[in-house]
Design a protein around this motif. Structure first.
Motif, PDB file in Angstrom:
ATOM      1  N   ARG A  91       0.834  -1.210   0.000  1.00 26.89           N
ATOM      2  CA  ARG A  91       0.000   0.000   0.000  1.00 26.89           C
ATOM      3  C   ARG A  91       0.867   1.258   0.000  1.00 26.89           C
ATOM      4  NH1 ARG A  91      -4.425   0.976   4.061  1.00 26.89           N
ATOM      5  NH2 ARG A  91      -5.034   2.469   2.442  1.00 26.89           N
ATOM      6  N   SER A  92       1.949   1.220   0.732  1.00 25.53           N
ATOM      7  CA  SER A  92       2.854   2.370   0.744  1.00 25.53           C
ATOM      8  C   SER A  92       3.532   2.541  -0.608  1.00 25.53           C
ATOM      9  CB  SER A  92       3.903   2.204   1.847  1.00 25.53           C
ATOM     10  OG  SER A  92       3.325   2.297   3.124  1.00 25.53           O
ATOM     11  N   GLY A  97       3.492   5.913  -6.122  1.00 25.10           N
ATOM     12  CA  GLY A  97       3.094   6.157  -7.502  1.00 25.10           C
ATOM     13  C   GLY A  97       2.041   7.242  -7.609  1.00 25.10           C
ATOM     14  N   GLU A  98       1.077   7.235  -6.698  1.00 31.93           N
ATOM     15  CA  GLU A  98       0.033   8.256  -6.709  1.00 31.93           C
ATOM     16  C   GLU A  98       0.623   9.643  -6.462  1.00 31.93           C
ATOM     17  OE1 GLU A  98      -2.879   7.124  -3.847  1.00 31.93           O
ATOM     18  OE2 GLU A  98      -3.086   5.094  -4.662  1.00 31.93           O
ATOM     19  N   LEU A  99       1.517   9.742  -5.507  1.00 33.91           N
ATOM     20  CA  LEU A  99       2.105  11.044  -5.178  1.00 33.91           C
ATOM     21  C   LEU A  99       2.981  11.564  -6.307  1.00 33.91           C
ATOM     22  CD1 LEU A  99       3.015  10.356  -1.452  1.00 33.91           C
ATOM     23  CD2 LEU A  99       1.131  11.762  -2.321  1.00 33.91           C
ATOM     24  N   ALA A 100       3.731  10.667  -6.944  1.00 34.88           N
ATOM     25  CA  ALA A 100       4.536  11.079  -8.095  1.00 34.88           C
ATOM     26  C   ALA A 100       3.633  11.586  -9.208  1.00 34.88           C
ATOM     27  CB  ALA A 100       5.401   9.921  -8.571  1.00 34.88           C
ATOM     28  N   GLY A 101       2.490  10.918  -9.396  1.00 36.46           N
ATOM     29  CA  GLY A 101       1.541  11.346 -10.421  1.00 36.46           C
ATOM     30  C   GLY A 101       0.920  12.692 -10.128  1.00 36.46           C
ATOM     31  N   LEU A 106       9.861  13.213  -4.773  1.00 37.30           N
ATOM     32  CA  LEU A 106       9.950  12.235  -3.702  1.00 37.30           C
ATOM     33  C   LEU A 106      11.408  11.977  -3.346  1.00 37.30           C
ATOM     34  CD1 LEU A 106       7.314   9.583  -4.878  1.00 37.30           C
ATOM     35  CD2 LEU A 106       6.965  11.583  -3.390  1.00 37.30           C
ATOM     36  N   GLY A 107      11.665  11.923  -2.044  1.00 38.64           N
ATOM     37  CA  GLY A 107      12.994  11.585  -1.563  1.00 38.64           C
ATOM     38  C   GLY A 107      12.908  10.479  -0.529  1.00 38.64           C
ATOM     39  N   LEU A 108      14.021   9.809  -0.315  1.00 39.32           N
ATOM     40  CA  LEU A 108      14.097   8.728   0.660  1.00 39.32           C
ATOM     41  C   LEU A 108      15.293   8.974   1.570  1.00 39.32           C
ATOM     42  CD1 LEU A 108      12.879   5.879   1.411  1.00 39.32           C
ATOM     43  CD2 LEU A 108      14.738   4.920   0.050  1.00 39.32           C
ATOM     44  N   LEU A 109      15.070   8.847   2.875  1.00 33.85           N
ATOM     45  CA  LEU A 109      16.163   8.964   3.841  1.00 33.85           C
ATOM     46  C   LEU A 109      16.037   7.805   4.819  1.00 33.85           C
ATOM     47  CD1 LEU A 109      18.576  10.369   5.111  1.00 33.85           C
ATOM     48  CD2 LEU A 109      16.977  11.843   6.374  1.00 33.85           C
ATOM     49  N   SER A 110      16.991   6.878   4.752  1.00 32.25           N
ATOM     50  CA  SER A 110      16.888   5.659   5.543  1.00 32.25           C
ATOM     51  C   SER A 110      18.172   5.370   6.300  1.00 32.25           C
ATOM     52  CB  SER A 110      16.573   4.465   4.625  1.00 32.25           C
ATOM     53  OG  SER A 110      16.567   3.253   5.349  1.00 32.25           O
ATOM     54  N   ASN A 111      18.018   4.975   7.564  1.00 28.71           N
ATOM     55  CA  ASN A 111      19.132   4.407   8.309  1.00 28.71           C
ATOM     56  C   ASN A 111      19.243   2.932   7.907  1.00 28.71           C
ATOM     57  OD1 ASN A 111      19.376   6.860   9.551  1.00 28.71           O
ATOM     58  ND2 ASN A 111      18.755   6.172  11.578  1.00 28.71           N
ATOM     59  N   GLN A 124      14.176  -3.879  -5.654  1.00 33.61           N
ATOM     60  CA  GLN A 124      12.979  -3.051  -5.509  1.00 33.61           C
ATOM     61  C   GLN A 124      12.945  -1.946  -6.568  1.00 33.61           C
ATOM     62  OE1 GLN A 124      10.697  -4.076  -3.527  1.00 33.61           O
ATOM     63  NE2 GLN A 124      11.905  -5.555  -2.369  1.00 33.61           N
ATOM     64  N   PRO A 125      12.296  -2.208  -7.704  1.00 33.12           N
ATOM     65  CA  PRO A 125      12.275  -1.211  -8.781  1.00 33.12           C
ATOM     66  C   PRO A 125      11.563   0.082  -8.419  1.00 33.12           C
ATOM     67  CG  PRO A 125      10.796  -3.063  -9.271  1.00 33.12           C
ATOM     68  CD  PRO A 125      11.613  -3.463  -8.092  1.00 33.12           C
ATOM     69  N   TRP A 126      10.712   0.059  -7.401  1.00 33.00           N
ATOM     70  CA  TRP A 126      10.009   1.287  -7.022  1.00 33.00           C
ATOM     71  C   TRP A 126      10.954   2.339  -6.445  1.00 33.00           C
ATOM     72  CZ3 TRP A 126      10.963   1.756  -1.907  1.00 33.00           C
ATOM     73  CH2 TRP A 126      11.110   0.584  -1.157  1.00 33.00           C
ATOM     74  N   LEU A 127      12.173   1.978  -6.132  1.00 35.73           N
ATOM     75  CA  LEU A 127      13.138   2.997  -5.699  1.00 35.73           C
ATOM     76  C   LEU A 127      13.361   4.052  -6.779  1.00 35.73           C
ATOM     77  CD1 LEU A 127      15.877   0.939  -3.815  1.00 35.73           C
ATOM     78  CD2 LEU A 127      14.367   2.676  -2.833  1.00 35.73           C
ATOM     79  N   ASP A 128      13.067   3.698  -8.032  1.00 31.39           N
ATOM     80  CA  ASP A 128      13.220   4.669  -9.124  1.00 31.39           C
ATOM     81  C   ASP A 128      12.236   5.828  -9.002  1.00 31.39           C
ATOM     82  OD1 ASP A 128      15.250   3.149 -10.197  1.00 31.39           O
ATOM     83  OD2 ASP A 128      13.985   2.158 -11.678  1.00 31.39           O
ATOM     84  N   ARG A 129      11.210   5.675  -8.171  1.00 29.73           N
ATOM     85  CA  ARG A 129      10.264   6.782  -7.964  1.00 29.73           C
ATOM     86  C   ARG A 129      10.931   7.965  -7.261  1.00 29.73           C
ATOM     87  NH1 ARG A 129       5.369   5.903 -10.450  1.00 29.73           N
ATOM     88  NH2 ARG A 129       4.609   3.774 -10.206  1.00 29.73           N
TER      89      ARG A 129
END
Length: 200
Positions: A91-92, A97-101, A106-111, A124-129
């Motif tokens: 779901r996340s 995809g919805e938010l990109a649309g 979009l950014g990602l910050l992960s420990n 995980q191909p969705w990292l390309d978002r």
């Protein structure tokens, strides 16, 4: 608000399940689960920052616990640990995809340690978002350290107040607030969607 900066674990990917935690305990041969997890987390920050790799991390954990460690056990512990952090919340992912649309950057910050970062990039191909991906092991800085957020803000190329930071840990959201970002403590996709709708 023009960009959303996401945490990974506890937001897009699931945290460790009781089953995966039990597997790690069994793999280590840990007689006392509380002692095991105390050692696991006490050694984690340098691993997430990329100061040490998996074998050195697990040596520190096992030395603390008095568990003999060889190459095979090291490999088994690394594999069980990576698997424990690899379940994704679809779901996340769909929300990305919805938010990109809708036109959000979009950014990602992960420990995240390097071995796990490599696994996500490979599977995980969705990292390309994400236009910006900040892995602590590659930034050499982990939340809630300011440098991790500051790098993401620079890379997104926007004023901090135009970026919403989403994390499941309140202390990480507070650190983002201190640097001028907006913040949302993640509890569910529905709650985040409602908060975004209210802010629009």
């Amino acid at each position: 608000m023009r960009a959303i900066l996401f945490d990974l674990f506890g937001v897009i990917a699931r945290v460790q399940s009781p089953e995966s935690q039990a597997l790690l305990e069994r793999t280590a041969g840990a007689a006392d689960p509380d002692r095991f997890w105390s050692a696991y987390w006490s050694q984690r920050a340098p691993y997430d920052r990329g100061d040490v790799a998996g074998p050195a991390y697990w040596k520190g954990v096992c030395d603390t616990l008095g568990i003999p460690l060889d190459a095979r056990l090291t490999a088994d512990l690394i594999a069980a640990d990576l698997a424990s952090w690899s379940e994704v919340d679809q779901r996340s992912v769909d929300l990305l995809g919805e938010l990109a649309g809708q036109g959000f950057s979009l950014g990602l910050l992960s420990n995240i340690p390097e071995e796990l970062a490599e696994r996500y990039v490979a599977t995980q191909p969705w990292l390309d978002r994400f236009s910006v991906v900040g892995f602590s092991c590659r930034l050499r800085s982990a939340k809630p350290e300011p440098a991790a957020y500051e790098w993401c803000v620079r890379e997104l190329g926007l004023p901090a107040e135009e970026i919403l930071f989403v994390d499941d840990r309140a202390e990480n959201v507070e650190a983002a607030h201190t640097l001028g970002l907006r913040g949302h403590v993640f509890t569910s996709v529905d709650a985040l969607t409602a908060a975004l709708a209210a802010a629009s």
